[in-house]
Design a protein around this motif. Structure first.
Motif, short mmCIF file in Angstrom:
data_model
loop_
_atom_site.label_atom_id
_atom_site.label_comp_id
_atom_site.label_asym_id
_atom_site.label_seq_id
_atom_site.Cartn_x
_atom_site.Cartn_y
_atom_site.Cartn_z
N MET A 75 0.83 -1.20 0.00
CA MET A 75 0.00 0.00 0.00
C MET A 75 0.86 1.25 0.00
N THR A 76 0.28 2.34 -0.44
CA THR A 76 1.00 3.61 -0.40
C THR A 76 0.04 4.76 -0.16
N ASP A 77 0.47 5.76 0.63
CA ASP A 77 -0.26 7.03 0.61
C ASP A 77 0.06 7.65 -0.71
N GLY A 78 -0.79 8.42 -1.34
CA GLY A 78 -2.09 8.92 -1.09
C GLY A 78 -2.19 10.17 -0.21
N PRO A 79 -3.16 11.04 -0.67
CA PRO A 79 -3.90 10.97 -1.94
C PRO A 79 -3.35 11.88 -3.05
N HIS A 80 -2.16 12.52 -2.80
CA HIS A 80 -1.71 13.53 -3.78
C HIS A 80 -0.49 13.11 -4.58
N GLY A 81 0.04 11.96 -4.24
CA GLY A 81 1.23 11.47 -4.92
C GLY A 81 1.64 10.19 -4.21
N ILE A 82 2.62 9.50 -4.76
CA ILE A 82 3.03 8.21 -4.20
C ILE A 82 4.10 8.44 -3.14
N ARG A 83 3.80 8.01 -1.94
CA ARG A 83 4.71 8.25 -0.82
C ARG A 83 6.04 7.55 -1.03
N GLU A 84 7.09 8.15 -0.49
CA GLU A 84 8.42 7.51 -0.62
C GLU A 84 8.42 6.19 0.15
N GLU A 85 9.36 5.32 -0.19
CA GLU A 85 9.50 4.06 0.54
C GLU A 85 9.98 4.36 1.96
N VAL A 86 9.36 3.72 2.93
CA VAL A 86 9.84 3.87 4.31
C VAL A 86 10.47 2.55 4.74
N PHE A 87 11.15 2.57 5.87
CA PHE A 87 11.74 1.33 6.37
C PHE A 87 10.64 0.34 6.72
N TRP A 88 11.01 -0.92 6.78
CA TRP A 88 10.06 -2.00 7.07
C TRP A 88 9.26 -1.70 8.34
N ASP A 89 9.99 -1.25 9.38
CA ASP A 89 9.36 -1.07 10.68
C ASP A 89 9.36 0.36 11.17
N ARG A 90 9.73 1.28 10.31
CA ARG A 90 9.85 2.66 10.77
C ARG A 90 9.20 3.60 9.78
N TRP A 91 8.83 4.76 10.31
CA TRP A 91 8.13 5.73 9.46
C TRP A 91 9.07 6.53 8.58
N ASP A 92 10.34 6.58 8.94
CA ASP A 92 11.21 7.48 8.16
C ASP A 92 11.58 6.88 6.81
N GLY A 93 11.90 7.79 5.90
CA GLY A 93 12.20 7.41 4.52
C GLY A 93 13.38 6.46 4.45
N ALA A 94 13.29 5.47 3.53
CA ALA A 94 14.33 4.45 3.45
C ALA A 94 15.46 4.86 2.51
N VAL A 396 4.90 20.58 -0.57
CA VAL A 396 4.55 19.16 -0.70
C VAL A 396 5.09 18.37 0.49
N ILE A 397 6.04 18.99 1.20
CA ILE A 397 6.63 18.30 2.35
C ILE A 397 5.86 18.69 3.61
N GLY A 398 5.62 17.70 4.47
CA GLY A 398 4.92 17.98 5.73
C GLY A 398 3.45 17.63 5.61
N GLY A 399 2.72 17.94 6.66
CA GLY A 399 1.27 17.69 6.63
C GLY A 399 0.88 16.29 7.06
N GLY A 400 1.88 15.42 7.33
CA GLY A 400 1.54 14.06 7.78
C GLY A 400 1.69 13.05 6.67
N SER A 401 0.77 12.10 6.61
CA SER A 401 0.95 10.96 5.73
C SER A 401 0.92 11.33 4.25
N SER A 402 0.42 12.51 3.91
CA SER A 402 0.38 12.89 2.49
C SER A 402 1.67 13.58 2.04
N SER A 403 2.62 13.72 2.95
CA SER A 403 3.89 14.36 2.62
C SER A 403 4.61 13.60 1.50
N LEU A 404 5.26 14.34 0.61
CA LEU A 404 5.84 13.67 -0.57
C LEU A 404 7.31 14.01 -0.78
N LYS A 405 8.02 13.02 -1.27
CA LYS A 405 9.38 13.25 -1.78
C LYS A 405 9.21 13.36 -3.29
#
Ligand code: BGC
Length: 731
Positions: A75-94, A396-405
């Motif tokens: 799955m990926t966020d949504g809803p304004h673009g495809i979220r960057e890959e995060v670590f398997w167990d962590r929220w930060d970008g991989a 485009v950066i920030g705002g929570g789960s819709s944040s985009l790289k």
């Protein structure tokens, strides 16, 4: 002889092919109907394999069945673009290097386009990006209703009107899913604020639930045929929405016949038994053992993992509900990852940039343009001052789960420089969102930023201020709400100061929410520019330069002050809730329904927006004067572009029932169309209204009722600008 050998070979091939085919289990055979494939897969799965499918294995995936070759769900966020890959167990970008996406405009902007075709373009483009990145589920779109301007996540939704959001969500969902990617419509339901979102218990009347808060979800499910839906964090009537019997079992799965999968919001699940029985299919993001953000989360502790398995083994739960959940999850997989003829998508293609720009241009709203100070054609001025933090800040950066790289983001300043030439543009920040305005040293820096901006403005022929909100905490951001409706970072002061030295001022607001505008009477031009994604600067510059004629209209009302907002006006129990309880006391009177009925003038009404040209509306008429309860009313009128520029007008039809047996809002949107006309052109506009859409929800009989009698259909340029009326009778 030769023919004999050939035919023996052919027969051998045929037998061999059949043998191979015979070995393919039904669930792997893409030519078999999905329901057969589900049956076949289910019959081969162990209890453990089935339970495993019902909860997460990583931040954004859930297990498939490795032994059977059934893939995982990604799955990926949504809803304004495809979220960057995060670590398997962590929220930060991989820190992958292949995942920088195209950012599309925020959904408020899409809604402001009032253009279902543009919504389809949006869905197609973001769906292609999701597909290319190998995602099976896109976590969006969001269709929670705009109830209050403080909600930190309004920018991810489609405004205050159930009809508008219903019409806009359907093409988005359909077009995403044409890529073999499931849309996951969120957050079902009543997640209309971020404050206390994990716990607040909403009480709302059935009437408001069905008339205001559910229609867009219903349209996404029944017309869009959404393959998945996301439960909300909050509670409704004492039960969390991710395992809420009324919402998920009764309304969604029974009444609406939803055949997709219900996915929890991340960490929205709180109880095994309710999750088993109340309609949840897949549990995501639960925090276990205190390992909420970082580290290895023991997924086996999820409510639908070991506790569920043990419950079945001990006889507490039967396998019936489990089979239902797995059936829906397999259906999701067969519709997406294991579908035949699934396209391959594309990523950051020129078509996606073009789509992002087009959507942005169609959604930008011109709110004020005294003395036609806009547009500013290229070459008109020698020196244009661009002032404001949002002219250069990434939105485009920030705002929570819709944040985009993102692969790229053209800022408004870059857009103006490209349009007018770098030598024409003088930039000064004016204020900074990075300062803590409560601290004395920040005050000194703020003063000097302001002083330098005033000088830049004084020496320019025209001034463009680009401000608004941003994606910082307590602004347009997930997790909490705004603390006031005012512009932050002393922007009111900056705007006033600019006006004192240069009256040729255009204010451009990038926000997903309404803001207070104490300076409005003095400022001649105002543009609502939302969050526009990768192509922001190009779209804004095209509008300001007049190369694109603005055609967006507001998808929500802008109140003059917070106290004028319906939810807020009833006090804390209504918003944000008291002791975790909340009552939607304004009931069905949300947005313009409230302003109209209570005769409160908004700052800018729902459906409002100007153009560089002008339109005139002819007298409307209908194909008949009397209709039955299942008819379609055809309403026509002439629309003329009376100005000197080509442009598009969003025509709207509102219905009222003056003599109803229940309270009905003064008017409600029932049809709209975006009509493009060249200068001087006249066209006949036809709009269709289903008489069924004139119904209200009767909470005593639990049914929709079209009450016979007179209805007034009003053609309008906004909810506050009625152009014509026709009276029809419903028998
Ligand atoms: C949000 C969802 C989002 C999910 C995954 C949650 O916090 O409410 O909208 O899809 O996180 O990032």
């Amino acid at each position: 002889m030769k023919t004999k050998i050939v035919s023996i070979a052919a027969i051998c091939c045929f037998i061999l092919a059949n043998m191979v085919n015979a070995q393919i289990p039904v669930y792997l055979d893409v030519n078999q109907p999905i329901e057969k494939r589900i049956e076949s897969a289910l019959s081969q799965m162990t209890l453990e394999e089935k339970v495993a499918m019902c909860s997460a294995q990583s931040k954004f995936s859930s297990p498939g069945v490795p032994r059977l070759g059934i893939p995982e769900i990604w799955m990926t966020d949504g809803p304004h673009g495809i979220r960057e890959e995060v670590f398997w167990d962590r929220w930060d970008g991989a820190k992958w290097t292949n995942d920088s996406c195209t950012a599309f405009p925020a959904l408020t902007c899409l809604a402001a386009s009032f253009n279902p075709e543009i919504s389809s373009l949006y869905g197609k483009s973001i769906g292609e990006e999701a597909r290319y990145r190998n995602k099976g589920v896109l976590l969006g779109p969001g269709v929670n209703i705009y109830r209050i301007p403080l909600n930190g996540r309004n920018f991810e939704y489609m405004g205050e009107d159930p009809y508008l959001s219903s019409r806009m969500v359907v093409p988005y969902v359909q077009a995403v899913q044409q890529n073999g990617v499931a849309a996951c419509v969120k957050h079902f339901a009543l997640n209309n604020q971020e404050k206390d979102r994990m716990s607040v218990n909403v009480e709302v009347s059935d009437r408001a639930l069905y008339e205001i808060y559910l229609p867009a979800f219903k349209a996404a499910v029944q017309e869009g045929k959404a393959w998945s839906i996301m439960g909300a964090y909050n509670q409704l009537r004492g039960q969390h929405c991710c395992h809420n019997d009324l919402l998920l079992n009764k309304i969604l799965k029974n009444d609406w016949q939803f055949d997709g999968a219900v996915i929890s919001d991340w960490g929205g699940v709180h109880n095994t038994e309710q999750s088993v029985y109340n309609g949840l299919d897949l549990e995501m993001g639960t925090s276990t053992n205190g390992l909420t953000t970082d580290g290895t989360s023991p997924y086996s502790e999820y409510y639908l993992a070991d506790p569920y398995l043990q419950g079945i083994k001990s006889g507490k739960y039967s396998e019936k509900e489990l089979n239902q959940k797995v059936t829906r999850l397999l259906r999701l997989i067969f519709r997406t990852t294991m579908a035949a003829n699934r396209p391959f998508g594309k990523f950051v293609s020129p078509e996606h940039s073009e789509a992002a720009r087009k959507i942005a241009e169609q959604g930008i709203v011109l709110l004020k343009n005294d003395k036609q100070i806009l547009p500013i054609p290229v070459g008109k001025y020698k020196r244009i001052a661009v002032i404001g933090d949002n002219a250069v800040r990434s939105l485009v950066i920030g705002g929570g789960s819709s944040s985009l790289k993102v692969a790229y983001e053209v800022s408004p300043l870059e857009g103006f420089r490209a349009k007018y030439g770098a030598e024409t543009i003088a930039f000064s920040r004016g204020y900074s969102a990075d300062l803590d305005y409560r601290k004395p040293e920040s005050k000194t820096i703020a003063d000097s930023l302001l002083a330098s901006a005033v000088e830049t403005a004084r020496n320019a022929d025209a001034v463009i201020f680009v401000g608004g909100l941003n994606k910082n905490w307590f602004q347009d951001s997930e997790g909490d709400d705004r603390q006031s409706m005012a512009l932050p970072y002393e922007q009111d002061k900056v705007i006033n100061a600019l006006m004192t030295v240069n009256k040729n001022l255009t204010v451009i607001l990038c926000t997903g929410n309404a803001v207070e505008m104490p300076w409005l009477a003095q400022v001649p031009a105002l543009v609502q520019a939302w969050y526009l994604g990768s192509e922001a600067g190009n779209a804004i510059a095209n509008i300001v330069a007049g190369e694109v004629n603005p055609s967006g209209k507001l998808p929500f009302s802008f109140p003059k002050k917070l106290e004028d907002n319906a939810a807020y006006s009833y006090g804390a129990l209504s918003y944000p809730g008291k002791d975790n309880k909340q009552e939607y006391m304004e009931d069905i009177l949300v947005g313009y329904r409230w302003f109209d009925t209570k005769k409160i003038a908004p700052q800018f009404p729902f459906g409002y927006g100007l153009s560089y040209t002008t339109f005139s509306y002819g007298k409307p008429s209908t194909d008949k004067t009397e209709y039955q309860a299942n008819d379609i009313i055809k309403l026509t009128f002439q629309l003329s572009n009376t100005g000197k520029t080509a442009g598009a007008e969003i025509v709207q039809v509102y219905a009222s029932q003056p003599k109803a047996s229940v309270l009905r809002p003064v008017k409600e949107l029932k049809a709209f169309k975006k009509v493009q006309l060249s200068a001087g052109e006249t066209a006949t506009v036809e709009l269709k209204i289903k008489t069924q859409d004139l119904a209200y929800y009767n909470d005593k009989t639990q049914s929709w009722v079209v009450e016979p009698g007179e209805f007034i259909l009003q053609t309008a340029a906004s909810s506050a600008n009625i152009k014509g009326k026709v009276v029809v009778k419903i028998k």
